[in-house]
Design a protein around this motif. Sequence first.
Motif, PDB file in Angstrom:
ATOM      1  N   LYS A  59       4.344  10.462  -5.398  1.00  0.00           N
ATOM      2  CA  LYS A  59       3.160  10.690  -4.573  1.00  0.00           C
ATOM      3  C   LYS A  59       3.534  10.729  -3.094  1.00  0.00           C
ATOM      4  O   LYS A  59       3.072  11.582  -2.335  1.00  0.00           O
ATOM      5  CB  LYS A  59       2.178   9.541  -4.849  1.00  0.00           C
ATOM      6  CG  LYS A  59       0.859   9.720  -4.235  1.00  0.00           C
ATOM      7  CD  LYS A  59      -0.258   9.019  -4.973  1.00  0.00           C
ATOM      8  CE  LYS A  59      -0.146   7.529  -5.164  1.00  0.00           C
ATOM      9  NZ  LYS A  59      -1.440   6.966  -5.567  1.00  0.00           N
ATOM     10  N   VAL A  60       4.398   9.800  -2.691  1.00  0.00           N
ATOM     11  CA  VAL A  60       4.814   9.731  -1.289  1.00  0.00           C
ATOM     12  C   VAL A  60       5.733  10.912  -0.960  1.00  0.00           C
ATOM     13  O   VAL A  60       5.589  11.562   0.086  1.00  0.00           O
ATOM     14  CB  VAL A  60       5.493   8.375  -0.999  1.00  0.00           C
ATOM     15  CG1 VAL A  60       6.083   8.355   0.398  1.00  0.00           C
ATOM     16  CG2 VAL A  60       4.495   7.246  -1.174  1.00  0.00           C
ATOM     17  N   ASN A 120       1.113   7.432   1.127  1.00  0.00           N
ATOM     18  CA  ASN A 120       0.840   8.875   1.074  1.00  0.00           C
ATOM     19  C   ASN A 120      -0.264   9.258   2.048  1.00  0.00           C
ATOM     20  O   ASN A 120      -0.371  10.399   2.444  1.00  0.00           O
ATOM     21  CB  ASN A 120       0.502   9.341  -0.348  1.00  0.00           C
ATOM     22  CG  ASN A 120      -0.647   8.593  -0.941  1.00  0.00           C
ATOM     23  OD1 ASN A 120      -0.694   7.377  -0.842  1.00  0.00           O
ATOM     24  ND2 ASN A 120      -1.588   9.290  -1.545  1.00  0.00           N
ATOM     25  N   THR A 171       4.155  -2.126   2.696  1.00  0.00           N
ATOM     26  CA  THR A 171       3.928  -0.764   2.212  1.00  0.00           C
ATOM     27  C   THR A 171       4.901  -0.386   1.102  1.00  0.00           C
ATOM     28  O   THR A 171       6.066  -0.773   1.105  1.00  0.00           O
ATOM     29  CB  THR A 171       4.008   0.254   3.370  1.00  0.00           C
ATOM     30  OG1 THR A 171       5.121  -0.060   4.210  1.00  0.00           O
ATOM     31  CG2 THR A 171       2.746   0.246   4.200  1.00  0.00           C
ATOM     32  N   ASP A 172       4.359   0.415   0.170  1.00  0.00           N
ATOM     33  CA  ASP A 172       5.056   0.858  -1.038  1.00  0.00           C
ATOM     34  C   ASP A 172       5.466   2.301  -0.772  1.00  0.00           C
ATOM     35  O   ASP A 172       4.608   3.187  -0.727  1.00  0.00           O
ATOM     36  CB  ASP A 172       4.045   0.755  -2.198  1.00  0.00           C
ATOM     37  CG  ASP A 172       4.659   1.015  -3.558  1.00  0.00           C
ATOM     38  OD1 ASP A 172       5.849   1.371  -3.619  1.00  0.00           O
ATOM     39  OD2 ASP A 172       3.926   0.860  -4.561  1.00  0.00           O
ATOM     40  N   GLU A 173       6.753   2.544  -0.572  1.00  0.00           N
ATOM     41  CA  GLU A 173       7.151   3.793   0.076  1.00  0.00           C
ATOM     42  C   GLU A 173       7.891   4.791  -0.807  1.00  0.00           C
ATOM     43  O   GLU A 173       8.245   5.863  -0.338  1.00  0.00           O
ATOM     44  CB  GLU A 173       7.975   3.443   1.322  1.00  0.00           C
ATOM     45  CG  GLU A 173       7.220   2.462   2.222  1.00  0.00           C
ATOM     46  CD  GLU A 173       7.834   2.242   3.585  1.00  0.00           C
ATOM     47  OE1 GLU A 173       8.955   2.740   3.812  1.00  0.00           O
ATOM     48  OE2 GLU A 173       7.196   1.573   4.411  1.00  0.00           O
ATOM     49  N   THR A 213       7.258   8.030   5.757  1.00  0.00           N
ATOM     50  CA  THR A 213       6.945   6.617   5.487  1.00  0.00           C
ATOM     51  C   THR A 213       7.023   5.796   6.774  1.00  0.00           C
ATOM     52  O   THR A 213       6.210   4.894   6.973  1.00  0.00           O
ATOM     53  CB  THR A 213       7.907   6.009   4.440  1.00  0.00           C
ATOM     54  OG1 THR A 213       9.233   6.168   4.899  1.00  0.00           O
ATOM     55  CG2 THR A 213       7.770   6.644   3.099  1.00  0.00           C
ATOM     56  N   TYR A 269       0.817  -1.217   0.000  1.00  0.00           N
ATOM     57  CA  TYR A 269       0.000   0.000   0.000  1.00  0.00           C
ATOM     58  C   TYR A 269       0.847   1.262   0.000  1.00  0.00           C
ATOM     59  O   TYR A 269       1.847   1.342   0.715  1.00  0.00           O
ATOM     60  CB  TYR A 269      -0.940  -0.029   1.216  1.00  0.00           C
ATOM     61  CG  TYR A 269      -1.818  -1.257   1.186  1.00  0.00           C
ATOM     62  CD1 TYR A 269      -2.877  -1.340   0.297  1.00  0.00           C
ATOM     63  CD2 TYR A 269      -1.543  -2.365   1.995  1.00  0.00           C
ATOM     64  CE1 TYR A 269      -3.663  -2.485   0.221  1.00  0.00           C
ATOM     65  CE2 TYR A 269      -2.316  -3.513   1.924  1.00  0.00           C
ATOM     66  CZ  TYR A 269      -3.374  -3.569   1.031  1.00  0.00           C
ATOM     67  OH  TYR A 269      -4.139  -4.705   0.949  1.00  0.00           O
ATOM     68  N   TYR A 270       0.421   2.229  -0.783  1.00  0.00           N
ATOM     69  CA  TYR A 270       1.098   3.531  -0.788  1.00  0.00           C
ATOM     70  C   TYR A 270       0.940   4.185   0.569  1.00  0.00           C
ATOM     71  O   TYR A 270      -0.148   4.132   1.155  1.00  0.00           O
ATOM     72  CB  TYR A 270       0.462   4.462  -1.830  1.00  0.00           C
ATOM     73  CG  TYR A 270       0.833   4.155  -3.251  1.00  0.00           C
ATOM     74  CD1 TYR A 270       2.166   3.993  -3.624  1.00  0.00           C
ATOM     75  CD2 TYR A 270      -0.141   4.075  -4.236  1.00  0.00           C
ATOM     76  CE1 TYR A 270       2.502   3.737  -4.945  1.00  0.00           C
ATOM     77  CE2 TYR A 270       0.189   3.816  -5.552  1.00  0.00           C
ATOM     78  CZ  TYR A 270       1.518   3.637  -5.905  1.00  0.00           C
ATOM     79  OH  TYR A 270       1.837   3.382  -7.208  1.00  0.00           O
ATOM     80  N   GLU A 284       0.913   7.166 -10.605  1.00  0.00           N
ATOM     81  CA  GLU A 284       2.331   6.923 -10.829  1.00  0.00           C
ATOM     82  C   GLU A 284       2.459   6.137 -12.139  1.00  0.00           C
ATOM     83  O   GLU A 284       3.087   5.099 -12.222  1.00  0.00           O
ATOM     84  CB  GLU A 284       2.986   6.138  -9.670  1.00  0.00           C
ATOM     85  CG  GLU A 284       3.015   6.864  -8.324  1.00  0.00           C
ATOM     86  CD  GLU A 284       4.113   7.930  -8.182  1.00  0.00           C
ATOM     87  OE1 GLU A 284       4.723   8.289  -9.216  1.00  0.00           O
ATOM     88  OE2 GLU A 284       4.347   8.397  -7.050  1.00  0.00           O
TER      89      GLU A 284
END
Length: 510
Positions: free
Chosen positions: A54-55, A14, A48-50, A70, A11-12, A130
């Motif tokens: 976007k992040v 952000n 998590t996708d860090e 993050t 999961y992102y 993205e």
Amino acid sequence: MGRFYITTPIYYVNDAPHVGHAYTTVNADALARWHRLRGDETRFLTGTDEHGQKVADAAAKNGVSPQEWTDRTSARFREAWDALGISYDDFIRTTEPRHYETVQKFLGAIYDNGYIYKDVYRGLYCVSCEDYYTLESSDQGRCPIHGRALTEMEEENWFFRLSAFEDRLREHYESHPDFVTPETKRNEAASFIRGGLRDISITRTSIAWGVPVPWDEGHVFYVWYDALINYMTAIGYGRDGDEVATWWPFSHHLIGKEIIRFHCVWWPAMCMAAGLEPPHHVQVHGWLLMGGQKLSKTMAAEGAVKLTDIAPVTLTSEFGVDPVRYYLLRETSLGNDGEFSHEGITHRYNTDLANNLGNLMSRVATVVATKCAGVGPAPRADSELAPLARAAIADAVEAWDSFSPQGALESTWRLLSATNAYLEEHAPWKMAPGVDVEAVLGDALEVLRLAAVLATPAMPAVCAEIWRRIGLTGSPEDATVDVAATWGLYPGGLVVEKGEPLFPRIRIDA
Ligand code: MSP
């Protein structure tokens, strides 16, 4: 007995976790628990996708470094999953050193195999996705998903030769009809491939928040390229304790329908390019909608919907953990979109949980107390419920095995309804103590035991409580389903406890 490696998308970070994320994770958790019950050696990965724009933007907006942001947000996902009883074996963060190492080795292998080259990229980009769009694939220069104006980008990038894999992907889809399920989603993925594949840019110089490209200083990998490789990081690709051969042939990715192209086209091609087999299976699910809208963080921020404000813990503190899990699994078939509503969850709670399962438990325990001195009798081998139970078991097993938690719960609840009707018909509460009442109650206790086994992947805490109340030791997760899901194993002679209602009815104010 086999092996089962199940993953969620990562999961992102952000923003905070919401009900849409919980939907995927609870489904993956139930499937992992089912396979453990099956006796399969199971590994369940989430995380998590860090990286990515976007992040980095979210961190800047909040005035902290990307790493600090993050760390903070990833911890919130972990807390949400702990609160929902998610039994993950590994929680991966893409900022971990193990991930950097695997990404660099995996993409290094693709580079060495000649599938990566340098070129100039010009195109339209959506930061929320993205992802790149061409003018044709955009909505007149706007993102077709988020509706935002796309940004013009021009960079010297490294490219992945995706076009080289068109034929092999097509062949893979032909020879593996169940590679992507359900079939509608498989067809969607196959049609992307039939439409022709263009090479894709996999690095950035415009942003520093990413995994460095080992062969070209100043470049970082594009976030999707690093993210997909998490599934390899977790099984040790290229590192000490490499377990790829053990787990990869048994991999199942559970994903939302908006990320089909990444998982069903790019990712298998990347695996092929690195000299590996594609993942074994991708199960696609639909979106949870509210008033027909997806719970997208971006759209919510733009004022279209507010459902992304619903944190999973808001729901669990109102309804309890297992009822929320039950609702997410039972309401929608995995593959279709589903409507999420407060009324819907209240309705399921009252009808399926309070009036059906909860009612059965309390009726049986009450009559065992009054007619059998609190000691549960054994079931009959030739009970009229036995054939119904056998059919329900067979259907539930088949449904769980084929990624249908909804079908499995439906079959189990069919048996519970039949058992409540059986009690109405025989009215053991009106019978005099003796063998007749014992027979009816023994059968009903056996159904409670079987339901606890079949529903434990969905509601582990409630099923363990039923197990305890009917006097059994341990938990329904202790034996494999082949052994436990057999009519007649409730031994009788056990103390049955009534306890508080399992699901106190929720009053609906008119
Ligand atoms: N980071 C990428 C995935 C990389 S995987 C290598 C990503 N993250 S995400 O946080 O935006 O979304 C991840 C997943 O959350 C979606 O694929 C989907 O499974 C789930 N959902 C997010 N919103 C959802 C709904 N409204 N309904 C159902 N699932 C939802 O994409």
